[in-house]
Motif scaffolding. Structure first.
Motif, mmCIF file in Angstrom:
data_model
loop_
_atom_site.group_PDB
_atom_site.id
_atom_site.type_symbol
_atom_site.label_atom_id
_atom_site.label_comp_id
_atom_site.label_asym_id
_atom_site.label_seq_id
_atom_site.Cartn_x
_atom_site.Cartn_y
_atom_site.Cartn_z
ATOM 1 N N LEU A 27 0.840 -1.199 0.000
ATOM 2 C CA LEU A 27 0.000 0.000 0.000
ATOM 3 C C LEU A 27 0.878 1.254 0.000
ATOM 4 N N GLY A 28 1.955 1.209 0.767
ATOM 5 C CA GLY A 28 2.876 2.352 0.802
ATOM 6 C C GLY A 28 3.488 2.639 -0.553
ATOM 7 N N ILE A 29 3.919 1.582 -1.258
ATOM 8 C CA ILE A 29 4.514 1.768 -2.589
ATOM 9 C C ILE A 29 3.479 2.302 -3.576
ATOM 10 N N ILE A 30 2.251 1.785 -3.514
ATOM 11 C CA ILE A 30 1.185 2.255 -4.413
ATOM 12 C C ILE A 30 0.936 3.750 -4.206
ATOM 13 N N ILE A 31 0.855 4.170 -2.952
ATOM 14 C CA ILE A 31 0.646 5.591 -2.656
ATOM 15 C C ILE A 31 1.813 6.426 -3.182
ATOM 16 N N CYS A 32 3.026 5.933 -2.973
ATOM 17 C CA CYS A 32 4.214 6.662 -3.439
ATOM 18 C C CYS A 32 4.201 6.841 -4.961
ATOM 19 N N TYR A 33 3.791 5.818 -5.691
ATOM 20 C CA TYR A 33 3.804 5.926 -7.153
ATOM 21 C C TYR A 33 2.655 6.788 -7.676
ATOM 22 N N CYS A 34 1.581 6.883 -6.920
ATOM 23 C CA CYS A 34 0.527 7.863 -7.269
ATOM 24 C C CYS A 34 1.060 9.279 -7.082
ATOM 25 N N ILE A 35 1.889 9.472 -6.050
ATOM 26 C CA ILE A 35 2.525 10.771 -5.831
ATOM 27 C C ILE A 35 3.482 11.096 -6.975
ATOM 28 N N VAL A 36 4.263 10.099 -7.427
ATOM 29 C CA VAL A 36 5.189 10.308 -8.548
ATOM 30 C C VAL A 36 4.433 10.778 -9.793
ATOM 31 N N ILE A 37 3.319 10.129 -10.102
ATOM 32 C CA ILE A 37 2.530 10.493 -11.282
ATOM 33 C C ILE A 37 2.040 11.940 -11.170
ATOM 34 N N THR A 38 1.531 12.299 -10.005
ATOM 35 C CA THR A 38 1.026 13.662 -9.793
ATOM 36 C C THR A 38 2.131 14.702 -9.955
ATOM 37 N N LEU A 39 3.294 14.453 -9.340
ATOM 38 C CA LEU A 39 4.413 15.394 -9.425
ATOM 39 C C LEU A 39 4.961 15.483 -10.846
ATOM 40 N N ALA A 40 4.949 14.370 -11.581
ATOM 41 C CA ALA A 40 5.432 14.376 -12.969
ATOM 42 C C ALA A 40 4.555 15.284 -13.840
ATOM 43 N N ILE A 41 3.252 15.243 -13.608
ATOM 44 C CA ILE A 41 2.331 16.109 -14.364
ATOM 45 C C ILE A 41 2.606 17.580 -14.034
ATOM 46 N N ILE A 42 2.788 17.892 -12.746
ATOM 47 C CA ILE A 42 3.076 19.272 -12.333
ATOM 48 C C ILE A 42 4.394 19.750 -12.950
ATOM 49 N N LEU A 43 5.425 18.880 -12.926
ATOM 50 C CA LEU A 43 6.725 19.243 -13.486
ATOM 51 C C LEU A 43 6.628 19.477 -14.990
ATOM 52 N N TYR A 44 5.870 18.654 -15.691
ATOM 53 C CA TYR A 44 5.697 18.814 -17.140
ATOM 54 C C TYR A 44 5.109 20.193 -17.446
ATOM 55 N N LEU A 45 4.063 20.571 -16.735
ATOM 56 C CA LEU A 45 3.408 21.864 -16.974
ATOM 57 C C LEU A 45 4.353 23.014 -16.619
ATOM 58 N N HIS A 46 5.124 22.848 -15.549
ATOM 59 C CA HIS A 46 6.068 23.885 -15.115
ATOM 60 C C HIS A 46 7.174 24.107 -16.162
ATOM 61 N N LEU A 47 7.763 23.035 -16.659
ATOM 62 C CA LEU A 47 8.838 23.153 -17.649
ATOM 63 C C LEU A 47 8.321 23.679 -18.985
ATOM 64 N N ARG A 48 7.160 23.227 -19.385
ATOM 65 C CA ARG A 48 6.586 23.705 -20.647
ATOM 66 C C ARG A 48 6.306 25.208 -20.578
ATOM 67 N N LYS A 49 5.816 25.673 -19.427
ATOM 68 C CA LYS A 49 5.573 27.105 -19.247
ATOM 69 C C LYS A 49 6.881 27.891 -19.354
ATOM 70 N N GLY A 50 7.949 27.352 -18.756
ATOM 71 C CA GLY A 50 9.249 28.009 -18.832
ATOM 72 C C GLY A 50 9.756 28.116 -20.251
ATOM 73 N N ASN A 51 9.613 27.068 -21.048
ATOM 74 C CA ASN A 51 10.056 27.100 -22.441
ATOM 75 C C ASN A 51 9.244 28.098 -23.261
ATOM 76 N N LYS A 52 7.932 28.138 -23.047
ATOM 77 C CA LYS A 52 7.091 29.076 -23.797
ATOM 78 C C LYS A 52 7.477 30.517 -23.494
ATOM 79 N N ARG A 53 7.779 30.801 -22.233
ATOM 80 C CA ARG A 53 8.173 32.150 -21.840
ATOM 81 C C ARG A 53 9.478 32.543 -22.535
ATOM 82 N N ARG A 54 10.426 31.624 -22.593
ATOM 83 C CA ARG A 54 11.716 31.913 -23.216
ATOM 84 C C ARG A 54 11.607 32.019 -24.732
ATOM 85 N N ASP A 55 10.715 31.232 -25.316
ATOM 86 C CA ASP A 55 10.539 31.298 -26.772
ATOM 87 C C ASP A 55 10.046 32.668 -27.225
ATOM 88 N N GLY A 56 9.382 33.401 -26.325
ATOM 89 C CA GLY A 56 8.868 34.718 -26.683
ATOM 90 C C GLY A 56 9.888 35.830 -26.561
#
Length: 528
Positions: free
Chosen positions: A471-500
């Motif tokens: 159960l602990g590992i399952i919860i941890c990997y749900c956290i990984v998925i959530t953080l990966a989505i947040i990181l993707y949006l954060h990095l994409r926003k940074g690239n768009k800002r620099r492209d301008g």
């Protein structure tokens, strides 16, 4: 923790405005200045001009392959030893170490008597407490001084400490030995991560990181074969687990001697000609990640501490590595509870090792072949780990039960998850001090995950299939998925800002080897 766009643009403009002309290509009368220059700014500035130099593609490829032929086998073997050294504890306990060092305690006050392996859990975790203590001092030592000399000396010390395991006679002694073993081993993963980022472009790093990290899967199989061989020993004055540690330590000492030949950077790589060194450095200009700077810079440390993406990567690493703490230290023991003998439990590590090896290489290839898919692949690889935990936890455990073994095998998808986290972390930072901090932060998180993992195993809950662990590992990997989505949006926003922002090729070329961080250099682009 993240700066707003106006602050970031201001820093980028300031960095562009303060660029000074370089001294041009290195001549023989400038060689004595190389070490002094490398302490203050990127070593590349000593051998390449401020402007970009057109390279012949065939020659660039030839130099790249020459670097591959020297670095990759060394790192593959070295990190394989790191993984084997950690994982052999799981086999050693099946060869009598648990009894010899009193790592299990029988509580006879209960009916029926219960066995606690809490000491074994702490023995596993003590290794990572040692790593936590060694990561930052040894990583910055590696940046400040000659890489080959520091690595060689520390690795030989690691081998000697590993061999001393055979002399341990109590669980208290094992705790102390595991702490110091973790301390000296901490230099390897962070050192290799920084080496790759200093020799390869952003596009090439994913594949190269996957090559040396794939040794975790390969050495699961190699180590299993070696341990199976040691299991056949029936005589001699030593216990079987003592022979394992003596061999592992001897291999490590031999590897430490090889480490003395690792050059500081491509700028002074002895296996390249002078012209090839210029090619090796110039090809890194476009990525803006730099080569190597030996000066520790406080402003880069401050920026790294306040950088939200480094924290996201670190939390992902901690959550993802809880599974390894259980698998590497307790894997054979867990499999033996499915009705398999000691030797069968060791052999059943082979499928898991093969899966880790194949999918680290596959995700590394896909990441280098297709742009900005690292985080997508990372999320996809999390689902088999979750499925494997459920298969083990909810299936019926009986003699030679296939379902929990299949679940245990597909948990091996944690391997590519870890690789992709490391790649995302190192490909998205620039500045030598910031790189060192990031590499150490990633493996501090790695240690946290490995400390927590074994502590989730409660032998008293064996009849309920270790529910806290799965159960602990399952919860941890749900956290990984959530953080990966947040990181993707954060990095994409940074690239768009620099492209301008306005672009100037000449200024971009000048900034490439000024040891600027990714936030200071507006021409840096993030990898998704």
């Amino acid at each position: 923790m993240e700066m707003n766009s106006n602050q970031e643009d201001e820093r980028g403009a300031s960095a562009i405005a303060t660029v000074q002309p370089s001294k041009g290509p290195l001549h023989s009368d400038h060689r004595d200045q190389l070490n002094t220059q490398s302490f203050e700014k990127d070593a590349a500035a000593a051998i390449v001009p401020d402007h970009a130099v057109l390279l012949d593609k065939a020659e660039e490829y030839r130099v790249q392959r020459k670097i591959d032929r020297f670095l990759i086998p060394v790192m593959w073997f070295g990190y394989g030893l790191v993984y084997y050294d950690k994982a052999i504890l799981g086999s050693a306990v099946l060869f009598g170490m648990t009894k010899d060092l009193q790592l299990s305690v029988i509580d006879r006050s209960t009916t029926p008597p219960t066995t606690s392996t809490e000491r074994l859990s702490w023995a596993t975790s003590m290794f990572y407490f040692g790593m936590l203590a060694g990561l930052y001092p040894l990583t910055f030592l590696l940046q400040r001084f000659n890489i080959g000399r520091v690595l060689g000396g520390v690795v030989i010390l690691w081998g000697l400490v590993a061999m001393l395991t055979a002399a341990v006679t109590s669980w208290q002694g094992l705790f102390a030995q595991r702490f110091f073993l973790g301390f000296v081993e901490s230099i390897i993963p962070t050192g290799f991560m920084c080496i790759v980022s200093g020799y390869y472009t952003q596009e090439e790093q994913a594949l190269r990181q996957s090559w040396w990290l794939s040794s975790t899967g390969a050495w699961t199989m190699i180590g299993g074969a070696l341990n199976y061989g040691f299991a056949q020993i029936t005589g001699g004055s030593l216990k079987r687990w003592q022979y394992i540690y003596l061999m592992a330590g001897a291999l490590t000492v031999a590897f430490g001697c090889v480490c003395f030949w690792i050059p500081n950077s491509a700028v002074d790589a002895w296996f390249l000609t002078e012209h090839e060194r210029v090619v090796a450095v110039e090809r890194l200009r476009k990525g803006q990640t730099g080569v190597r700077c030996q000066m520790l810079k406080r402003e880069q440390l401050r920026e790294a501490v306040l950088d939200v993406k480094i924290w996201l990567v670190a939390f992902m690493m901690a959550a993802a590595y809880t599974v390894n703490g259980a698998v590497s230290g307790f894997g054979p023991l867990i499999v033996s509870t499915f009705g398999y003998t000691t030797l069968e439990s060791i052999l059943l590590q082979f499928p898991l090792g093969a899966l880790v090896f194949i999918f680290i290489l596959l995700t590394g290839y896909l990441s280098s072949r297709f742009r900005n898919i690292c985080l997508i692949l990372l999320i996809l690889c999390c689902f088999p780990v979750i499925a494997g935990c459920l298969m083990i936890w909810k299936s019926t455990w009986y003699h030679h039960a296939p379902t929990p073994v299949a679940g245990y095998t597909i948990i091996g998808f944690f391997g590519p998850v870890i690789f992709l986290i490391i790649n995302i972390g190192m490909a998205n930072v620039a500045g030598a001090t910031k790189k060192s901090f990031t590499a150490a932060a990633i493996f501090v998180a790695y240690c946290v995950g490995n400390i927590v993992g074994p502590l989730l195993i409660k032998t008293q809950t064996l009849n309920r299939h270790y529910p806290e662990l799965w159960l602990g590992i399952i919860i941890c990997y749900c956290i990984v998925i959530t953080l990966a989505i947040i990181l993707y949006l954060h990095l994409r926003k940074g690239n768009k800002r620099r492209d301008g922002l306005p672009k100037d090729d000449a200024e971009r070329d000048k900034l490439a080897f000024r040891d600027l961080t990714d936030k200071e250099n507006m021409y840096f682009r993030y990898v998704l």
